[in-house]
Design a protein around this motif. Structure first.
Motif, mmCIF file in Angstrom:
data_model
loop_
_atom_site.group_PDB
_atom_site.id
_atom_site.type_symbol
_atom_site.label_atom_id
_atom_site.label_comp_id
_atom_site.label_asym_id
_atom_site.label_seq_id
_atom_site.Cartn_x
_atom_site.Cartn_y
_atom_site.Cartn_z
ATOM 1 N N LYS A 1 16.936 -7.364 20.165
ATOM 2 C CA LYS A 1 17.434 -6.176 20.916
ATOM 3 C C LYS A 1 18.740 -6.095 20.725
ATOM 4 C CE LYS A 1 14.162 -6.547 24.852
ATOM 5 N NZ LYS A 1 14.069 -6.900 26.165
ATOM 6 N N ASN A 2 19.500 -6.728 20.133
ATOM 7 C CA ASN A 2 21.120 -6.611 19.932
ATOM 8 C C ASN A 2 21.467 -6.622 18.450
ATOM 9 O OD1 ASN A 2 22.798 -6.743 22.619
ATOM 10 N ND2 ASN A 2 20.824 -8.183 22.889
ATOM 11 N N GLY A 3 20.256 -6.560 17.569
ATOM 12 C CA GLY A 3 20.418 -6.365 16.096
ATOM 13 C C GLY A 3 20.971 -7.593 15.378
ATOM 14 N N VAL A 4 20.960 -8.951 16.020
ATOM 15 C CA VAL A 4 21.474 -10.272 15.526
ATOM 16 C C VAL A 4 20.359 -10.952 15.213
ATOM 17 C CG1 VAL A 4 23.546 -9.813 16.344
ATOM 18 C CG2 VAL A 4 22.172 -11.257 17.645
ATOM 19 N N PRO A 5 20.186 -12.104 14.353
ATOM 20 C CA PRO A 5 19.290 -13.066 14.221
ATOM 21 C C PRO A 5 19.624 -14.242 15.218
ATOM 22 C CG PRO A 5 21.145 -13.282 12.595
ATOM 23 C CD PRO A 5 21.508 -12.272 13.436
ATOM 24 N N LEU A 6 18.281 -14.823 15.295
ATOM 25 C CA LEU A 6 18.412 -16.364 16.130
ATOM 26 C C LEU A 6 18.163 -17.420 15.108
ATOM 27 C CD1 LEU A 6 17.855 -17.935 18.531
ATOM 28 C CD2 LEU A 6 15.494 -17.417 18.488
ATOM 29 N N ILE A 7 19.270 -18.468 15.275
ATOM 30 C CA ILE A 7 19.275 -19.574 14.455
ATOM 31 C C ILE A 7 18.503 -20.817 15.482
ATOM 32 C CG2 ILE A 7 20.628 -21.182 13.190
ATOM 33 C CD1 ILE A 7 22.438 -18.876 13.141
ATOM 34 N N VAL A 8 17.694 -21.579 15.059
ATOM 35 C CA VAL A 8 17.168 -22.622 15.872
ATOM 36 C C VAL A 8 17.554 -23.998 15.200
ATOM 37 C CG1 VAL A 8 15.147 -23.680 17.003
ATOM 38 C CG2 VAL A 8 15.455 -21.130 17.174
ATOM 39 N N ASP A 9 18.085 -25.069 15.899
ATOM 40 C CA ASP A 9 18.173 -26.310 15.515
ATOM 41 C C ASP A 9 16.847 -27.058 15.788
ATOM 42 O OD1 ASP A 9 18.418 -28.989 14.863
ATOM 43 O OD2 ASP A 9 20.529 -29.166 15.688
ATOM 44 N N ASN A 10 16.169 -27.338 14.817
ATOM 45 C CA ASN A 10 14.860 -27.849 14.937
ATOM 46 C C ASN A 10 14.626 -29.354 14.687
ATOM 47 O OD1 ASN A 10 12.099 -27.266 15.860
ATOM 48 N ND2 ASN A 10 11.227 -27.287 13.674
ATOM 49 N N THR A 11 15.781 -30.294 14.729
ATOM 50 C CA THR A 11 15.840 -31.394 14.225
ATOM 51 C C THR A 11 14.862 -32.456 14.951
ATOM 52 O OG1 THR A 11 18.151 -31.165 13.942
ATOM 53 C CG2 THR A 11 17.409 -33.452 14.017
ATOM 54 N N PHE A 12 14.840 -32.524 16.246
ATOM 55 C CA PHE A 12 13.935 -33.371 16.974
ATOM 56 C C PHE A 12 12.590 -32.869 16.871
ATOM 57 C CE2 PHE A 12 16.783 -35.399 20.440
ATOM 58 C CZ PHE A 12 17.598 -36.218 19.153
ATOM 59 N N ALA A 13 12.185 -31.529 16.770
ATOM 60 C CA ALA A 13 10.751 -31.343 16.808
ATOM 61 C C ALA A 13 10.311 -31.398 15.268
ATOM 62 C CB ALA A 13 10.573 -29.911 17.003
ATOM 63 N N PRO B 1 9.339 -29.498 11.748
ATOM 64 C CA PRO B 1 7.960 -28.633 11.678
ATOM 65 C C PRO B 1 6.554 -29.063 11.971
ATOM 66 C CG PRO B 1 9.013 -29.024 9.360
ATOM 67 C CD PRO B 1 9.925 -29.553 10.409
ATOM 68 N N ILE B 2 6.729 -30.404 11.825
ATOM 69 C CA ILE B 2 5.177 -30.973 12.541
ATOM 70 C C ILE B 2 5.004 -30.552 13.914
ATOM 71 C CG2 ILE B 2 3.682 -32.688 12.563
ATOM 72 C CD1 ILE B 2 4.830 -32.344 9.752
ATOM 73 N N LEU B 3 5.904 -30.362 14.697
ATOM 74 C CA LEU B 3 5.682 -30.246 16.238
ATOM 75 C C LEU B 3 6.152 -28.849 16.545
ATOM 76 C CD1 LEU B 3 7.267 -33.326 17.948
ATOM 77 C CD2 LEU B 3 4.950 -33.181 17.067
ATOM 78 N N CYS B 4 6.917 -28.080 15.713
ATOM 79 C CA CYS B 4 7.391 -26.723 16.210
ATOM 80 C C CYS B 4 7.707 -26.120 14.985
ATOM 81 C CB CYS B 4 8.210 -26.802 17.123
ATOM 82 S SG CYS B 4 8.796 -25.049 17.716
ATOM 83 N N ARG B 5 7.448 -24.900 14.818
ATOM 84 C CA ARG B 5 7.802 -24.216 13.440
ATOM 85 C C ARG B 5 8.267 -22.528 14.273
ATOM 86 N NH1 ARG B 5 3.593 -26.733 12.134
ATOM 87 N NH2 ARG B 5 2.137 -25.097 12.719
ATOM 88 N N PRO B 6 9.887 -22.781 14.512
ATOM 89 C CA PRO B 6 10.380 -21.965 15.361
ATOM 90 C C PRO B 6 10.203 -20.155 14.629
ATOM 91 C CG PRO B 6 12.019 -23.491 15.148
ATOM 92 C CD PRO B 6 10.605 -23.958 14.155
ATOM 93 N N ILE B 7 10.047 -20.281 13.375
ATOM 94 C CA ILE B 7 10.111 -18.905 12.943
ATOM 95 C C ILE B 7 8.507 -18.160 13.140
ATOM 96 C CG2 ILE B 7 9.671 -17.714 10.564
ATOM 97 C CD1 ILE B 7 11.258 -20.047 9.174
ATOM 98 N N GLU B 8 7.694 -18.775 13.389
ATOM 99 C CA GLU B 8 6.467 -18.551 14.275
ATOM 100 C C GLU B 8 6.652 -17.966 15.405
ATOM 101 O OE1 GLU B 8 3.442 -21.389 14.023
ATOM 102 O OE2 GLU B 8 3.440 -21.550 11.877
ATOM 103 N N PHE B 9 7.840 -18.225 16.288
ATOM 104 C CA PHE B 9 7.972 -17.858 17.369
ATOM 105 C C PHE B 9 9.103 -16.689 17.616
ATOM 106 C CE2 PHE B 9 5.999 -21.994 18.226
ATOM 107 C CZ PHE B 9 5.105 -21.634 19.074
ATOM 108 N N GLY B 10 9.535 -16.331 16.448
ATOM 109 C CA GLY B 10 10.595 -15.318 16.288
ATOM 110 C C GLY B 10 11.939 -15.610 15.728
ATOM 111 N N ALA B 11 12.217 -16.985 15.459
ATOM 112 C CA ALA B 11 13.506 -17.396 14.980
ATOM 113 C C ALA B 11 13.573 -16.791 13.574
ATOM 114 C CB ALA B 11 13.351 -18.737 14.877
#
Length: 429
Positions: A177-189, A191-201
């Motif tokens: 909404k503010n025209g900026v990207p979301l960065i997610v540190d996915n170290t513990f998860a 991509p086997i447990l979570c793929r943040p890009i699929e949720f909007g990251a």
């Protein structure tokens, strides 16, 4: 061999993505231990500095690293990736690729302690402000944190060591909404447990030193570009949409399209900082990636078993593991991490720091080390180690108290892990 089916499952991608040997070539990703590459003309090299489509120098890229980068991008569902020499380097470059002196970005308080220091102290010295927010805040509250110069939002899927679950969709909605990207540190998860890009990251970072490597043999990091953020429509990132005079006037969005972010990171920041890993490090990382899917399932199963055991112990004040139904992030965990919430558990010992230290020093199977997410069970006292530099207020904001222990459940027989914990509990009765 034929190219991998693009619809292959993630377990298959762990083994086959990133490298496809041609007829007579090595089956395993080879180590290309060279910093330099030969060309038949000066014009060829000059063309590569305008359009980096081939390897030219190993401060930018290396064939072994490139294969691993392609694999990780495939696992995360991104368009491209860039390896770095550490997870901290990945976090640093992910921000510097967006922010200049005088800019700000927003970060959740429940991120890794080293990153708290990087963002709150070191980047401040460079003139970049980190605006801290409560990960539990509503969208309305988060909106109030934005300034006209805010260029990004940063969070951690599973916070280290607070084990809070980051609401990716909520933060992505406000960021966009503010025209900026979301960065997610996915170290513990991973991509086997979570793929943040699929949720909007939009961008994902990892310390590959942890579960991705898994064997505690090399440090590393990675940045993955989701390729979906519209830099031109945002209007806040002229470095992507206007000529880069430091690189022959290239316009990244025009020349590289969806890969603008990751190419800019490589050709500007990796060129200048040079924090690229060695080919041998990437080779070792790839060995870990090949078994990642199998290992993560086992970590989750054993982590849940140990967490349930800890809940029964009278010496334990609290257990923080999102896989437990009693955990306040259980529902978020089911949403973002349906396969499980890793093998890392945070729990607090009654009696505070003194009892926590005595308990840890009594363990015989679990190693007391400055590490986590390993094949071997290990423990750490965050308030004394990884978060030692934080103030008391920052420790509270990060969900840490003196009695907290971070337990990383390994792949030993879970009965042996519990037996080790049991004998250590007996020492503090």
């Amino acid at each position: 061999m034929k190219e991998l089916n693009p619809n292959a499952k993630i377990e298959t991608k762990c083994l086959h993505s990133g490298y496809t040997p041609k007829n007579g070539e090595p089956r395993v990703v080879p180590i290309v231990q060279s910093t330099t590459y030969c060309f038949d003309s000066t014009d060829h090299i000059a063309a590569l500095f305008d359009m980096p489509t081939e390897y030219m120098y190993s401060r930018f890229a290396n064939p072994t690293c490139d294969a691993v980068e392609k694999k990780i991008a495939a696992l995360e569902g991104g368009v491209g990736a860039m390896l770095t020499s550490s997870g901290q380097a990945a976090s640093l470059l992910s921000i510097l690729n967006l922010c200049n002196a005088g800019d700000s970005f927003i970060a959740a308080t429940t991120i890794y302690g080293g990153t708290v220091n990087l963002f709150g102290v070191t980047l401040k010295k460079l003139g970049i402000e980190c605006i801290w927010v409560d990960a539990e805040a509503s969208e309305e509250e988060l909106q109030k944190a934005f300034k006209p110069n805010t260029k990004a939002v940063f969070g951690e899927t599973l916070a280290n060591p607070a084990l809070t679950v980051f609401d990716i969709e909520k933060f992505a909605n406000v960021a966009h909404k503010n025209g900026v990207p979301l960065i997610v540190d996915n170290t513990f998860a991973t991509p086997i447990l979570c793929r943040p890009i699929e949720f909007g990251a939009d961008i994902v970072v990892h310390s590959t030193t942890k579960y991705m490597d898994g064997h505690a043999v090399q440090g590393g990091g990675v940045i993955v570009d989701g390729g979906k953020f519209d830099w031109k429509a945002s209007g806040k990132f002229p470095e992507f949409t206007e000529p880069d005079e430091s690189y022959h006037g290239v316009v990244y969005t025009e020349a590289f399209g969806p890969m603008a972010y990751i190419i800019k990171a490589r050709m500007q920041l990796m060129r200048d900082f040079g924090c690229y890993p060695a080919a041998n490090s990437a080779f070792l990382l790839n060995l870990g990636l090949e078994t990642l899917a199998i290992r993560m399932k086992q970590y989750c199963e054993q982590g849940l078993t140990v967490a349930k055991y800890l809940e029964t112990k009278p010496q334990v004040a609290s257990v923080n593991y999102p896989g437990l139904e009693s955990n306040k992030h259980y529902e978020l965990g089911k949403k973002y991490l349906p396969m499980g919430t890793s093998g890392v558990i945070s729990f607090s010992i009654k009696g505070g720091r003194a009892n926590a230290v005595k308990f840890m020093d009594s363990l015989t199977l679990a190693s007391n080390v400055v590490h986590v997410a390993d094949i071997r069970t290990c423990v750490l006292h965050p308030a004394s180690a990884t978060h030692r530099q934080l103030t008391d207020e920052q420790l509270v904001a990060a969900g840490i108290d003196g009695g907290m222990i971070r337990l990383s459940v390994g792949l030993e027989n879970v009965e042996d892990i519990i037996a080790d914990l049991e004998q250590a509990f007996a020492k503090i009765d």
